[in-house]
Design a protein around this motif. Structure first.
Motif, PDB file in Angstrom:
ATOM      1  N   PHE A  99       2.894   1.817  14.301  1.00  0.00           N
ATOM      2  CA  PHE A  99       2.708   1.721  12.851  1.00  0.00           C
ATOM      3  C   PHE A  99       1.280   1.296  12.503  1.00  0.00           C
ATOM      4  O   PHE A  99       0.726   1.762  11.493  1.00  0.00           O
ATOM      5  N   SER A 100       0.663   0.453  13.305  1.00  0.00           N
ATOM      6  CA  SER A 100      -0.723   0.056  13.043  1.00  0.00           C
ATOM      7  C   SER A 100      -1.661   1.258  13.117  1.00  0.00           C
ATOM      8  O   SER A 100      -2.605   1.380  12.337  1.00  0.00           O
ATOM      9  N   GLN A 101      -1.381   2.154  14.056  1.00  0.00           N
ATOM     10  CA  GLN A 101      -2.219   3.328  14.228  1.00  0.00           C
ATOM     11  C   GLN A 101      -2.011   4.360  13.127  1.00  0.00           C
ATOM     12  O   GLN A 101      -2.964   5.041  12.716  1.00  0.00           O
ATOM     13  N   ASN A 102      -0.782   4.441  12.621  1.00  0.00           N
ATOM     14  CA  ASN A 102      -0.451   5.532  11.687  1.00  0.00           C
ATOM     15  C   ASN A 102      -0.280   5.124  10.249  1.00  0.00           C
ATOM     16  O   ASN A 102      -0.131   5.987   9.373  1.00  0.00           O
ATOM     17  N   LEU A 103      -0.298   3.821   9.977  1.00  0.00           N
ATOM     18  CA  LEU A 103      -0.287   3.323   8.598  1.00  0.00           C
ATOM     19  C   LEU A 103      -1.585   2.553   8.398  1.00  0.00           C
ATOM     20  O   LEU A 103      -1.714   1.403   8.767  1.00  0.00           O
ATOM     21  N   LYS A 104      -2.581   3.224   7.854  1.00  0.00           N
ATOM     22  CA  LYS A 104      -3.914   2.624   7.740  1.00  0.00           C
ATOM     23  C   LYS A 104      -4.375   2.617   6.289  1.00  0.00           C
ATOM     24  O   LYS A 104      -4.036   3.477   5.516  1.00  0.00           O
ATOM     25  N   VAL A 130       7.373   7.650  11.170  1.00  0.00           N
ATOM     26  CA  VAL A 130       8.819   7.542  11.390  1.00  0.00           C
ATOM     27  C   VAL A 130       9.084   7.021  12.798  1.00  0.00           C
ATOM     28  O   VAL A 130       8.532   7.537  13.774  1.00  0.00           O
ATOM     29  N   ALA A 131       9.941   6.011  12.903  1.00  0.00           N
ATOM     30  CA  ALA A 131      10.301   5.475  14.216  1.00  0.00           C
ATOM     31  C   ALA A 131      11.793   5.198  14.277  1.00  0.00           C
ATOM     32  O   ALA A 131      12.427   4.889  13.268  1.00  0.00           O
ATOM     33  N   THR A 132      12.343   5.306  15.480  1.00  0.00           N
ATOM     34  CA  THR A 132      13.770   5.042  15.686  1.00  0.00           C
ATOM     35  C   THR A 132      13.969   4.221  16.955  1.00  0.00           C
ATOM     36  O   THR A 132      13.144   4.252  17.877  1.00  0.00           O
ATOM     37  N   VAL A 133      15.068   3.490  16.999  1.00  0.00           N
ATOM     38  CA  VAL A 133      15.474   2.732  18.183  1.00  0.00           C
ATOM     39  C   VAL A 133      16.936   3.064  18.456  1.00  0.00           C
ATOM     40  O   VAL A 133      17.782   2.964  17.559  1.00  0.00           O
ATOM     41  N   SER A 134      17.226   3.504  19.678  1.00  0.00           N
ATOM     42  CA  SER A 134      18.608   3.869  20.055  1.00  0.00           C
ATOM     43  C   SER A 134      19.233   4.813  19.032  1.00  0.00           C
ATOM     44  O   SER A 134      20.386   4.653  18.622  1.00  0.00           O
ATOM     45  N   ASP A 145       0.869  -1.176   0.000  1.00  0.00           N
ATOM     46  CA  ASP A 145       0.000   0.000   0.000  1.00  0.00           C
ATOM     47  C   ASP A 145       0.907   1.228   0.000  1.00  0.00           C
ATOM     48  O   ASP A 145       1.452   1.597   1.039  1.00  0.00           O
ATOM     49  N   THR A 146       1.065   1.827  -1.149  1.00  0.00           N
ATOM     50  CA  THR A 146       2.051   2.908  -1.292  1.00  0.00           C
ATOM     51  C   THR A 146       1.650   4.184  -0.552  1.00  0.00           C
ATOM     52  O   THR A 146       2.465   5.097  -0.420  1.00  0.00           O
ATOM     53  N   ASP A 147       0.416   4.250  -0.074  1.00  0.00           N
ATOM     54  CA  ASP A 147       0.007   5.382   0.758  1.00  0.00           C
ATOM     55  C   ASP A 147       0.299   5.129   2.230  1.00  0.00           C
ATOM     56  O   ASP A 147       0.029   5.996   3.069  1.00  0.00           O
ATOM     57  N   ASN A 148       0.834   3.961   2.538  1.00  0.00           N
ATOM     58  CA  ASN A 148       1.095   3.605   3.936  1.00  0.00           C
ATOM     59  C   ASN A 148       2.456   2.927   4.073  1.00  0.00           C
ATOM     60  O   ASN A 148       2.566   1.741   4.367  1.00  0.00           O
ATOM     61  N   ILE A 149       3.493   3.722   3.832  1.00  0.00           N
ATOM     62  CA  ILE A 149       4.873   3.274   3.999  1.00  0.00           C
ATOM     63  C   ILE A 149       5.476   4.002   5.190  1.00  0.00           C
ATOM     64  O   ILE A 149       5.388   5.223   5.310  1.00  0.00           O
ATOM     65  N   GLY A 150       6.082   3.240   6.086  1.00  0.00           N
ATOM     66  CA  GLY A 150       6.761   3.806   7.241  1.00  0.00           C
ATOM     67  C   GLY A 150       8.247   3.539   7.183  1.00  0.00           C
ATOM     68  O   GLY A 150       8.742   2.816   6.314  1.00  0.00           O
TER      69      GLY A 150
END
Length: 303
Positions: free
Chosen positions: A298-303, A132-136, A103-108
Motif C-alpha cells: 500500500f505504501s508503494q501504490n497509495l502515494k 487491492v489486497a486480499t488475505v486468505s 487523501d481521496t486519490d489514494n484509497i485502497g
C-alpha cells in the motif's frame, strides 16, 4: 487510535471502527484502506486486527460490519447477501471520501476470506479503489456452491436451491427463519482443514465474539450460488493487486486463480510458508509478515 463510526449503504446504517495513526494530525492528508471481514465474522476480529496494525504504520483504516451482521442494520439478521456485501465496500469508500484528512486519490481496499472476494468484486467497478489486497481470499459463490476443491456437482447444487425455494415458501407462510452454521458448531472426529480451523477460531475463546454467533440464514444460499467474485476480473481489475495466502491453506487455489486472471499488470501472489487459511486471521507468526507485506504494497501504490 480507534473511534466508532456510522455510515449508510443505501438505507442501511453500517457500523464501523475507524483507526488513525498514533501521531495523527487532522490537518494532514493520509492514504486510507477499507478492510472487509470474513463471512460470519465482525469488525472486532481479523478485520480489526489488520486495520489496527496498518493504522500503526501510517494509514487511516476502516473496518466495518457487513449489512445484516454485527452492529450494522439490516434484516433478516445473519443473512449473507454477497451483492449487498459488495456494495458495502463501495459505501465504505463513500464514507472515507467525506473525511477531510483522507487523501481521496489514494484509497485502497483489503479483504479477508469472503471479504477478499467481495473486495475483488467491488474493485472491478469501484475505480476510487487504487490498490487491492486480499488475505486468505475465497469466492463465496464457488466455496458454498461447489465446496472446497470444487467437488460438489451441479445436480447437488440444484438440490440445495430446491431446498432454499421450499424454505422461502415455508417462511412466506409464517414459518420461523431457518439458520445454519458457517463452521461446525461441534467438531467431528478426524475433521481437519478450514472448517475445523473455523470452529477453533469462531466457536472457542480464541476468536469468538458475541456479535458473531456462527449463524447463517439458510436462504442466503440462493443469492450466494449465483455470485462470482471473479466474473470480470480479466477485464476490469487493472489496479495493483496483492493476494496473500498460506502455503498450507486448502483455499490457496482461489488466490492463485485471481492473480492469474486479473487484468492488472502489477499483481502478485505472496505465499506465507506454513500458514493455513485461518492461521492468517490471528496468529502473530503469520499475521506479522502479512502486515509487513501489505504495508509495503500500500505504501508503494497509495502515494
Amino acid at each position: 487510535m480507534k473511534s466508532d463510526v456510522k455510515f449508510k449503504n443505501n438505507t442501511i446504517l453500517l457500523a464501523g471502527n475507524l483507526y488513525v495513526p498514533s501521531e495523527f494530525d487532522e490537518a494532514k492528508k493520509y492514504p486510507a484502506i477499507v478492510v472487509s471481514h470474513p463471512g460470519g465474522g465482525v469488525k472486532e476480529q481479523a478485520a480489526g486486527l489488520y486495520a489496527d496494525k496498518l493504522a500503526e504504520l501510517g494509514f487511516v483504516t476502516l473496518a466495518f460490519d457487513a449489512s445484516n451482521q454485527g452492529e450494522s442494520e439490516g434484516t433478516p439478521r445473519y443473512f449473507e447477501d454477497p451483492y449487498a456485501r459488495t456494495e458495502d465496500v463501495r459505501a465504505a469508500v463513500d464514507y472515507l471520501t467525506t473525511l477531510s484528512y483522507v487523501d481521496t486519490d489514494n484509497i485502497g481496499a483489503l479483504g479477508i476470506c469472503a471479504g477478499g472476494g467481495y473486495t475483488v468484486a467491488a474493485s472491478q467497478t469501484e475505480r476510487r479503489i487504487k490498490a487491492v489486497a486480499t488475505v486468505s481470499m475465497v469466492d463465496i459463490g464457488s466455496l458454498f456452491g461447489e465446496g472446497l476443491g470444487r467437488v460438489v456437482s451441479v445436480e447437488e447444487q440444484i438440490k440445495l436451491l430446491e431446498q432454499v425455494s421450499q424454505q422461502r415458501t415455508a417462511e412466506a407462510g409464517g414459518a420461523d427463519t431457518l439458520y445454519v452454521t458457517y463452521v461446525p458448531q461441534e467438531l467431528e472426529e478426524g475433521m481437519t482443514g478450514t472448517m475445523a480451523e473455523g470452529h477453533d477460531y469462531y466457536v472457542t475463546p480464541r476468536g469468538c465474539h458475541k456479535n458473531a454467533p456462527n449463524r447463517l440464514v439458510f436462504t442466503s444460499f440462493g443469492p450466494i450460488l449465483t455470485y462470482s467474485a471473479f466474473s470480470h476480473i480479466d477485464k476490469f481489475l487493472t489496479q495493483p493487486f496483492l493476494a496473500i495466502a498460506g502455503s498450507e491453506a486448502d483455499t490457496f487455489y482461489f488466490s492463485q486463480e485471481a492473480v492469474d486472471k486479473a487484468a492488472s499488470q502489477n499483481k502478485e501472489l505472496f505465499t506465507i510458508e506454513g500458514a493455513t487459511h485461518v492461521g492468517l486471521y490471528d496468529l502473530p507468526e503469520y499475521v506479522n509478515p502479512a502486515v509487513d507485506k501489505l504495508a509495503a504494497f500500500f505504501s508503494q501504490n497509495l502515494k
